[in-house]
Design an enzyme around this catalytic site. Structure first.
Site, PDB file in Angstrom:
ATOM      1  N   LYS A   1       0.976  -7.030   3.108  1.00 10.88           N
ATOM      2  CA  LYS A   1       0.377  -7.714   4.202  1.00 10.88           C
ATOM      3  C   LYS A   1      -0.192  -9.082   4.063  1.00 10.88           C
ATOM      4  O   LYS A   1      -0.636  -9.769   4.783  1.00 10.88           O
ATOM      5  CB  LYS A   1      -0.498  -7.072   5.098  1.00 10.88           C
ATOM      6  CG  LYS A   1       0.069  -5.420   5.348  1.00 10.88           C
ATOM      7  CD  LYS A   1       1.250  -5.212   5.434  1.00 10.88           C
ATOM      8  CE  LYS A   1       1.871  -5.750   6.612  1.00 10.88           C
ATOM      9  NZ  LYS A   1       3.482  -5.340   6.526  1.00 10.88           N
TER      10      LYS A   1
ATOM     11  N   HIS B   1       4.682  -5.110  -5.288  1.00 17.88           N
ATOM     12  CA  HIS B   1       3.395  -5.080  -4.964  1.00 17.88           C
ATOM     13  C   HIS B   1       2.622  -4.608  -6.205  1.00 17.88           C
ATOM     14  O   HIS B   1       1.286  -4.210  -6.103  1.00 17.88           O
ATOM     15  CB  HIS B   1       2.870  -4.394  -3.672  1.00 17.88           C
ATOM     16  CG  HIS B   1       3.613  -4.853  -2.406  1.00 17.88           C
ATOM     17  ND1 HIS B   1       3.531  -6.199  -2.163  1.00 17.88           N
ATOM     18  CD2 HIS B   1       4.163  -4.168  -1.224  1.00 17.88           C
ATOM     19  CE1 HIS B   1       4.084  -6.360  -0.782  1.00 17.88           C
ATOM     20  NE2 HIS B   1       4.396  -4.954  -0.433  1.00 17.88           N
TER      21      HIS B   1
ATOM     22  N   SER C   1      -3.937  -6.294   9.360  1.00 18.87           N
ATOM     23  CA  SER C   1      -2.407  -6.348   9.401  1.00 18.87           C
ATOM     24  C   SER C   1      -1.872  -4.882   8.610  1.00 18.87           C
ATOM     25  O   SER C   1      -0.987  -4.317   9.256  1.00 18.87           O
ATOM     26  CB  SER C   1      -1.886  -7.557   8.556  1.00 18.87           C
ATOM     27  OG  SER C   1      -0.546  -7.510   8.291  1.00 18.87           O
TER      28      SER C   1
HETATM   29  P1  A3P Z   1       0.098  -9.687  10.785  1.00 20.16           P
HETATM   30  O1  A3P Z   1       0.223  -8.167  10.874  1.00 20.16           O
HETATM   31  O2  A3P Z   1      -1.384 -10.411  10.718  1.00 20.16           O
HETATM   32  O3  A3P Z   1       0.669 -10.306  12.045  1.00 20.16           O
HETATM   33  P2  A3P Z   1       4.153  -8.771   4.449  1.00 20.16           P
HETATM   34  O4  A3P Z   1       5.351  -9.527   4.770  1.00 20.16           O
HETATM   35  O5  A3P Z   1       3.605  -9.100   3.281  1.00 20.16           O
HETATM   36  O6  A3P Z   1       4.300  -7.347   4.812  1.00 20.16           O
HETATM   37  O7  A3P Z   1       3.119  -9.491   5.720  1.00 20.16           O
HETATM   38  C1  A3P Z   1       3.109  -9.308   6.871  1.00 20.16           C
HETATM   39  C2  A3P Z   1       2.220 -10.261   7.464  1.00 20.16           C
HETATM   40  O8  A3P Z   1       2.788 -11.294   7.345  1.00 20.16           O
HETATM   41  C3  A3P Z   1       2.109  -9.753   9.150  1.00 20.16           C
HETATM   42  O9  A3P Z   1       0.858 -10.229   9.615  1.00 20.16           O
HETATM   43  C4  A3P Z   1       3.321 -10.786   9.607  1.00 20.16           C
HETATM   44  O10 A3P Z   1       3.141 -10.868  11.201  1.00 20.16           O
HETATM   45  C5  A3P Z   1       3.277 -11.907   8.803  1.00 20.16           C
HETATM   46  N1  A3P Z   1       4.198 -12.648   9.097  1.00 20.16           N
HETATM   47  C6  A3P Z   1       5.645 -12.092   9.037  1.00 20.16           C
HETATM   48  N2  A3P Z   1       6.499 -13.094   9.051  1.00 20.16           N
HETATM   49  C7  A3P Z   1       5.844 -14.257   9.389  1.00 20.16           C
HETATM   50  C8  A3P Z   1       6.085 -15.516   9.832  1.00 20.16           C
HETATM   51  N3  A3P Z   1       7.550 -16.049   9.948  1.00 20.16           N
HETATM   52  N4  A3P Z   1       5.305 -16.414  10.197  1.00 20.16           N
HETATM   53  C9  A3P Z   1       3.776 -16.063  10.179  1.00 20.16           C
HETATM   54  N5  A3P Z   1       3.500 -14.802   9.721  1.00 20.16           N
HETATM   55  C10 A3P Z   1       4.587 -13.995   9.434  1.00 20.16           C
END
Ligand code: A3P
Length: 285
Positions: free
Chosen positions: A56, A106, A136
């Site tokens: 996240k 991870h 998140s």
């Molecule tokens: P939130 O749940 O706070 O919105 P990961 O890819 O490591 O699983 O992280 C997911 C987090 O990154 C989520 O945060 C998601 O919305 C955010 N995220 C994914 N794509 C994104 C983008 N293009 N721009 C900004 N945040 C992004």
């Protein structure tokens, strides 16, 4: 000998979550996962790029940007970092990917092939402030089909930060990687912060290009930014399984979730464990 068993975490309200304890480290019980032993034996190429993140922290986002920057072209497809998510998919899935591959995990350095350090492959880490990560992670957990986690936020925060859930505690993860960087000064590691990318995406894209040793024009960088907004990625990349990765994509949502008491409790935990760590996190922009 590999030791794997299904374990169950119980939150403060009695809601439960099942996952795999693999050699004492908690990971999802991925149906096709090779486990930590499988990841340790992955054949690392000299030019592999490895993304290491705590869940996240913006992995999907940075993966896509890195991919397009490397390719030097705008890519519109459904491929995500899952294509080479080492603990989730079998190695055959990414063996034939053209070089340079972008592997991601991870897991901790100790779980990876020794060749990561021996071959000094490029490592990209993405860090994000722990309060937004917690929010998140909570929202993500509740959307993963099959998990059926119904816990309430008030019962999740404490066990989450104590590392009772998958991938353990954010603090342990971050401190572990800081130690790896200290112990391996020759390992090329680019440390990105989610908040910095939100603050100035062109600057951070240039840092990625410099690290990858690719030259891209500002015009191209801004095209990549536009192609990888959260809205664009939600449309193209959302997991068909139903797990919601692309939620809000901002900085500071934690303020809508943490109570004053939770915030004070976590600040205290942070202070106790992180006071010697030089990393600085932004909680608002
Ligand atoms: P939130 O749940 O706070 O919105 P990961 O890819 O490591 O699983 O992280 C997911 C987090 O990154 C989520 O945060 C998601 O919305 C955010 N995220 C994914 N794509 C994104 C983008 N293009 N721009 C900004 N945040 C992004």
């Amino acid at each position: 000998m590999s030791q794997k068993q299904i374990v169950e975490a119980v939150d403060d309200g009695g809601d439960t979550l099942k996952f795999l304890s693999d050699n004492g480290f908690f990971i999802p019980n991925f149906p096709d996962g090779t486990g930590i032993d499988g990841v340790r034996s992955v054949k690392i190429r000299d030019d592999d790029i490895l993304m290491c993140t705590y869940p996240k922290s913006g992995t999907h986002w940075v993966f896509e940007r890195t991919r397009e920057l490397l390719a030097g072209e705008i890519i519109d497809d459904h491929i995500t970092k899952v294509e080479a998510f080492m603990e989730m998919v079998p190695e055959e899935k990414y063996t034939d990917l053209p070089s340079p591959r972008i592997l991601n995990t991870h897991l901790l350095m100790k779980h990876l092939s020794d060749d990561v350090r021996k071959k000094k492959i490029k490592v990209i880490t993405v860090l994000r402030n722990p309060k937004d990560v917690a929010v998140s992670y909570y929202n993500f957990l509740r959307t993963i089909p099959g998990f059926n986690y119904k816990g309430e936020w008030k019962n999740y925060v404490r066990p989450y930060f104590q590392g009772k859930f998958m991938y353990g505690s954010w603090i342990d993860y971050v401190l572990d990687w800081e130690q790896v960087k200290k112990d391996n000064p020759d390992l090329p590691v680019l440390t990105l912060f989610y908040e910095d990318i939100k603050e100035d995406q062109m600057r951070e894209m240039r840092r990625i290009c410099e690290f990858l040793d690719v030259k891209r024009t500002d015009d191209f960088l801004s095209k990549v930014c536009n192609n990888t907004t959260i809205a664009a990625m939600r449309t193209l990349k959302e997991d068909v399984s139903g797990a919601k990765v692309f939620r809000k994509g901002g900085v500071g949502d934690w303020k809508n979730w943490f109570t004053v008491a939770q915030n004070e409790w976590f600040d205290q935990v942070y202070q106790e464990r992180m006071s010697d760590c030089p990393l600085q996190f932004k909680y608002t922009l």
